[in-house]
Scaffold this active site. Structure first.
Site, PDB file in Angstrom:
ATOM      1  N   ARG A 162       0.878  -1.190   0.000  1.00  0.00           N
ATOM      2  CA  ARG A 162       0.000   0.000   0.000  1.00  0.00           C
ATOM      3  C   ARG A 162       0.898   1.217   0.000  1.00  0.00           C
ATOM      4  O   ARG A 162       1.661   1.424   0.956  1.00  0.00           O
ATOM      5  CB  ARG A 162      -0.918  -0.010   1.224  1.00  0.00           C
ATOM      6  N   HIS A 176      -7.105   1.059  -6.646  1.00  0.00           N
ATOM      7  CA  HIS A 176      -7.334   0.142  -5.514  1.00  0.00           C
ATOM      8  C   HIS A 176      -7.991  -1.130  -6.059  1.00  0.00           C
ATOM      9  O   HIS A 176      -9.167  -1.394  -5.826  1.00  0.00           O
ATOM     10  CB  HIS A 176      -8.228   0.844  -4.491  1.00  0.00           C
ATOM     11  N   GLN A 214      -9.890  -3.738  -3.834  1.00  0.00           N
ATOM     12  CA  GLN A 214     -11.206  -3.224  -3.460  1.00  0.00           C
ATOM     13  C   GLN A 214     -12.215  -3.504  -4.584  1.00  0.00           C
ATOM     14  O   GLN A 214     -13.325  -3.969  -4.329  1.00  0.00           O
ATOM     15  CB  GLN A 214     -11.111  -1.708  -3.199  1.00  0.00           C
ATOM     16  N   ASP A 227     -17.210   7.341  -1.665  1.00  0.00           N
ATOM     17  CA  ASP A 227     -15.965   7.188  -0.888  1.00  0.00           C
ATOM     18  C   ASP A 227     -15.664   8.541  -0.270  1.00  0.00           C
ATOM     19  O   ASP A 227     -16.289   9.561  -0.608  1.00  0.00           O
ATOM     20  CB  ASP A 227     -14.834   6.715  -1.822  1.00  0.00           C
ATOM     21  N   CYS A 255     -16.263   1.825   0.231  1.00  0.00           N
ATOM     22  CA  CYS A 255     -15.112   0.958   0.514  1.00  0.00           C
ATOM     23  C   CYS A 255     -14.732   0.978   1.991  1.00  0.00           C
ATOM     24  O   CYS A 255     -14.066   0.066   2.467  1.00  0.00           O
ATOM     25  CB  CYS A 255     -13.925   1.389  -0.330  1.00  0.00           C
ATOM     26  N   ARG A 291     -13.706  -8.363   0.995  1.00  0.00           N
ATOM     27  CA  ARG A 291     -12.284  -8.121   0.720  1.00  0.00           C
ATOM     28  C   ARG A 291     -11.494  -9.414   0.919  1.00  0.00           C
ATOM     29  O   ARG A 291     -10.655  -9.779   0.102  1.00  0.00           O
ATOM     30  CB  ARG A 291     -11.736  -7.018   1.646  1.00  0.00           C
TER      31      ARG A 291
HETATM   32  N1   CP Z   1     -11.191  -0.159   2.056  1.00  0.00           N
HETATM   33  C1   CP Z   1      -9.934  -0.236   2.532  1.00  0.00           C
HETATM   34  O1   CP Z   1      -8.961  -0.408   1.810  1.00  0.00           O
HETATM   35  O2   CP Z   1      -9.857  -0.110   3.888  1.00  0.00           O
HETATM   36  P1   CP Z   1      -8.512   0.038   4.749  1.00  0.00           P
HETATM   37  O3   CP Z   1      -7.914   1.387   4.368  1.00  0.00           O
HETATM   38  O4   CP Z   1      -8.945   0.000   6.177  1.00  0.00           O
HETATM   39  O5   CP Z   1      -7.578  -1.064   4.408  1.00  0.00           O
HETATM   40  N1  NVA Z   2      -9.871   6.815  -1.403  1.00  0.00           N
HETATM   41  C1  NVA Z   2      -9.511   6.372  -0.084  1.00  0.00           C
HETATM   42  C2  NVA Z   2      -9.755   4.900   0.060  1.00  0.00           C
HETATM   43  C3  NVA Z   2      -9.423   4.326   1.404  1.00  0.00           C
HETATM   44  C4  NVA Z   2      -9.612   2.845   1.468  1.00  0.00           C
HETATM   45  C5  NVA Z   2      -8.063   6.723   0.202  1.00  0.00           C
HETATM   46  O1  NVA Z   2      -7.219   6.547  -0.693  1.00  0.00           O
HETATM   47  O2  NVA Z   2      -7.778   7.178   1.304  1.00  0.00           O
END
Ligand code: CP
Ligand code: NVA
Length: 306
Positions: free
Chosen positions: A103, A130, A133, A225, A265, A293
């Site tokens: 990530r 993502h 997701q 989101d 998400c 997930r």
């Molecule tokens: N939706 C998602 O990726 O959640 P987290 O940021 O908690 O991993």
């Molecule tokens: N768009 C959000 C998604 C988090 C899971 C971010 O990148 O923070």
């Protein structure tokens, strides 16, 4: 099949469908008492430059259920691209583990990891996309409606990483994708152009709007989101001024198909992009979506590392 899972668009419609079918099977198997240890002795490194609830725990538990192991590496460790070159990190890790989930902020960092590591690399969210997701989202949509061409999926809000991956999977599966975002908060132009080519082949219709009311008309899925993604905290104040017309509330939901499902998400900023009434109401699937997930990612892990 590609070595890495960096973006939905890198996979064919058939490969994605086959992964989703496997996710359904693995979910059933797990619910019936447990998964077979098909990833026995396999290990996955989880590199995080940003916080997480779902991604971390669903990958850790997913690996454990499949007989493997996962190692969490917090944002304070490694110093990807700072303490050490991404290319060096990739080649060192590849000697210890069988797969890497990362990530990151800069999307180029997952691309670079994948280039240098001779083991699978999974994008667990970047500033651009993502994809894990989107697999869970597709699984959730299919569980509700079946995998039917022509489903109307509408995203309301920021043209962010989650929106890009949802557009990609919609285009690949022949679903119609509509987004309503404020002017200047569009998805990257190159992601739109690439998806238009996919859509032309699958019969998916892509629509780009600024009016959320027009966007939800006929929608079977309304997705939203956060207005401020991780890394954009300095813009939060400005965004809080711009985005309120894009709130998913009971009125907006009432303008969609009567069987519409509402997705997010998570994490949600309740009563900003999504009201409590909708998040906890009869159309919401946000918790089964979060649980999916793990099931969707098990399929990715088995395909890549099995
Ligand atoms: N939706 C998602 O990726 O959640 P987290 O940021 O908690 O991993
Ligand atoms: N768009 C959000 C998604 C988090 C899971 C971010 O990148 O923070």
């Amino acid at each position: 099949m590609k070595k890495d899972f960096l973006d939905i668009i890198d996979y064919s419609s058939e490969e994605l469908t086959s992964m989703l079918d496997l996710a359904i099977e693995l979910k059933k198997e797990w619910k019936a008492g447990g998964n077979k240890p098909v990833l026995k002795n396999k290990t996955l490194a989880l590199i995080f430059q940003k916080p997480s609830l779902r991604t971390r725990i669903s990958f850790e538990m997913g690996m454990r259920h499949l007989g493997g192991d996962a190692l969490y590496i917090s944002p304070n460790e490694i110093g990807l691209g700072q303490r050490e070159a991404v290319s060096d990190v990739a080649r060192v890790l590849a000697g210890y583990v069988d797969g890497i989930m990362a990530r990151v902020f800069a999307h180029e960092h997952v691309v670079e990891l994948a280039k240098w590591a001779d083991i699978p690399v999974i994008n667990g969210l970047s500033d651009y996309s993502h994809p894990c997701q989107a697999m869970a989202d597709a699984l959730t949509i299919i569980e509700k409606f079946g995998n039917k061409k022509g489903l109307n999926v509408t995203f309301v809000g920021d043209g962010n990483n989650v929106a890009v991956s949802l557009m990609q999977i919609s285009a690949k599966l022949g679903w119609n994708f509509t987004i309503a975002n404020p002017p200047k908060y569009d998805m990257p132009a190159e992601s739109i152009e690439a998806c238009k080519k996919v859509a032309a082949q699958t019969g998916s219709k892509l629509t780009f709007l600024t009016d959320p009311h027009e966007a939800v008309r006929g929608a079977q899925v309304i997705y939203t989101d956060t207005w401020t993604s991780m890394g954009q905290e300095a813009e939060a104040k400005e965004r809080e001024q711009v985005f309120p017309p894009y709130q998913v509330n009971a009125r907006l939901v009432s303008e969609a198909d009567k069987d519409v499902i509402v997705m997010h998400c998570l994490p949600a900023h309740r009563n900003h992009e999504l009201t409590d009434e909708v998040a906890d109401g009869p159309h919401s699937v946000i918790f089964p979506q979060a649980h999916n997930r793990m099931h969707a990612q098990k399929a990715i892990l088995v395909k890549l590392m099995g």
